[in-house]
Every structure is written in structure tokens, then in C-alpha cells.
Design an enzyme around this catalytic site. Structure first.
Site, short mmCIF file in Angstrom:
data_model
loop_
_atom_site.label_atom_id
_atom_site.label_comp_id
_atom_site.label_asym_id
_atom_site.label_seq_id
_atom_site.Cartn_x
_atom_site.Cartn_y
_atom_site.Cartn_z
N ARG A 50 0.84 -1.19 0.00
CA ARG A 50 0.00 0.00 0.00
C ARG A 50 0.88 1.25 0.00
O ARG A 50 1.02 1.94 1.02
CB ARG A 50 -0.92 0.00 1.21
N ASP A 52 2.38 4.93 -0.31
CA ASP A 52 1.80 6.20 0.10
C ASP A 52 1.72 7.21 -1.04
O ASP A 52 2.22 6.97 -2.14
CB ASP A 52 2.63 6.81 1.23
N ARG A 198 11.44 5.00 4.77
CA ARG A 198 11.63 6.44 4.73
C ARG A 198 12.28 6.97 6.01
O ARG A 198 13.07 7.92 5.97
CB ARG A 198 10.29 7.14 4.48
#
Length: 245
Positions: A50, A52, A198
Site C-alpha cells: 500500500r 503512500d 523512509r
């Protein structure tokens, strides 16, 4: 019914992430509309990751079921004719009934790109994280070694993640200086927490800037404290490269 597996490449700049949401355009919704138009009935697809808002992919995997007689390897051509140019089905194939794009996955490989220059790049604006101060690559490489192995990565998870365990294993983490002032951070593991890649990238950037010492990484991991790690690097520098089955 037949199960069709898709390998998908997309530029996430114009999409509100992968997963379908109300009142915004997403990658999943765009592909579902294309397949539904092709087959003449509503079709849902299930993706592995999923991603972002703004995150890109070279190797997103998804599947759907259909009773269509179109050969498995021909779906990619037919669907691509109905997709915008920033989403491409790179491969399609018929797979066994027990295949699941998410639950059958054994690992993932991500790449994070940092554009390290005093001036921003017009070309890489939506495809990298612009960092002005010159980064110390050797310090970043030393820090990277501490992430490898199985650890509790609670310190590298953003709030909002819903998982039973924050233990993950990183198989490799490689940092390389490319041409045109690009620094590539490539990480492979058996799974990743919400924004984990990240945050790792943001922490390594802090190491390169001298704001975090490379040898502090084990202490940050052991602390399980999100505030000890670096900031979450921007989404536009992240690429889902490959999913392993």
C-alpha cells in the site's frame, strides 16, 4: 475462475497512493477502472504494498480473478491501452489459485534516492529527496551495517501502523553514490513497518550530515523510541523495486 497476476510500474506523483480512498485518485482505482472497462464488469484487484502518496513503483504486484478467456500474458497489452501513461502493466500471467499478491510475499526491495546538491533539480523534483549539505557517504555506509539482521524496529515506525509485531529482518542495505549527485539507498527485507524505509533513509541522511553518529544506530534501534531516529524522508524519493515470492 482464473487468477491473473500483474507486475505494475507507476509514477506516484499524480496519485493519492495505491489504495482506494474516497474523493481522491489512486493507482488501485485507476487500474480497477481500466480492467473493469476491458472486461465489461466490475473487477477488484489486490495489491501487495500500500504505497503512500507520491511513492513510485517499478515492481508492484497485484492480482485479480476473472472468467475471461483472454490469455494471461495478453492482459498487460489490453489493460495498458486503457491506462494513463504514468501507470504501466509490465507483465501479466495466469497463476495458481493459491497465489496471493500480499500473503504469498516473502520479501521486498526498496530504493530511496537522495539528490545531494546545493541547488534543486527540476528533473528529479518529484523523484528524489533534495538535501543541500554535502553528505558523508562513508559514515552512511558504516551506519547502514547496523540495520542488517533481525531487530525490533519500533523506533523506525510512524504512528498509524497497525501490526502485531514490530520485529523485522533486513537482508541487505546498500548505499551508493551515483552520477549527477544522486545517492541511492537500497534496502531488502522480509517486510517493513509503516514508513520504515523512509525513516531509515531520513536517519542515514542525518548520519551523513553529522547530526547522528553512525555508531548510535544500535542504541536507537534498542531504544524502541521513534524520537531518537531521524525524520521521515519525503515520499517522492521512495521506489518499490521488487517483491519476492
Amino acid at each position: 475462475m482464473r487468477k491473473i497476476k500483474l507486475k505494475i510500474e507507476y509514477d506516484g506523483t499524480n496519485y493519492h497512493g495505491w489504495q482506494i480512498q474516497k474523493n481522491v485518485i489512486t493507482v488501485q482505482e485507476t487500474i480497477e477502472k481500466a480492467i473493469s472497462k476491458l472486461l465489461g464488469n466490475q473487477v477488484g484487484i489486490i495489491g501487495c504494498s500500500r504505497t503512500d502518496v507520491g511513492v513510485h513503483a517499478y515492481g508492484q504486484i497485484a492480482h485479480f480473478v476473472t472468467d475471461s478467456k483472454i490469455p494471461g500474458d495478453k492482459f498487460s497489452y489490453a489493460i495498458n491501452n486503457l491506462l494513463p501513461s504514468d501507470i504501466v502493466i509490465k507483465q501479466s500471467e495466469e497463476v495458481s489459485e493459491d497465489f496471493h499478491s500480499r500473503y504469498s510475499a516473502k520479501g521486498k526491495r526498496y530504493r530511496y534516492l537522495v539528490y545531494n546538491d546545493a541547488h534543486a533539480s527540476a528533473i528529479m523534483k518529484n523523484r528524489s529527496y533534495h538535501v543541500r549539505p554535502k553528505l558523508d557517504i562513508e559514515k552512511m555506509k558504516r551506519a547502514a551495517k547496523y540495520f542488517i539482521g533481525e531487530h525490533d524496529f519500533a523506533a523506525f515506525q510512524s504512528t498509524g501502523g497497525q501490526v502485531l509485531s514490530t520485529v523485522r529482518e533486513i537482508f541487505s542495505l546498500e548505499i551508493e553514490k551515483k552520477e549527477d549527485n544522486i545517492i541511492s539507498i537500497e534496502v531488502t527485507g522480509n517486510g517493513f513497518l509503516y514508513n520504515m524505509v523512509r525513516i531509515i533513509a531520513g536517519t542515514l541522511v542525518y548520519v551523513g550530515m553529522g547530526r547522528i553518529d553512525a555508531d548510535e544506530i544500535p542504541l536507537i534501534i534498542d531504544s524502541l523510541d521513534r524520537t531518537r531516529a531521524g525524520k521521515t524522508a519525503p515520499a517522492e524519493g521512495l521506489y518499490l523495486m521488487e517483491i519476492f515470492y
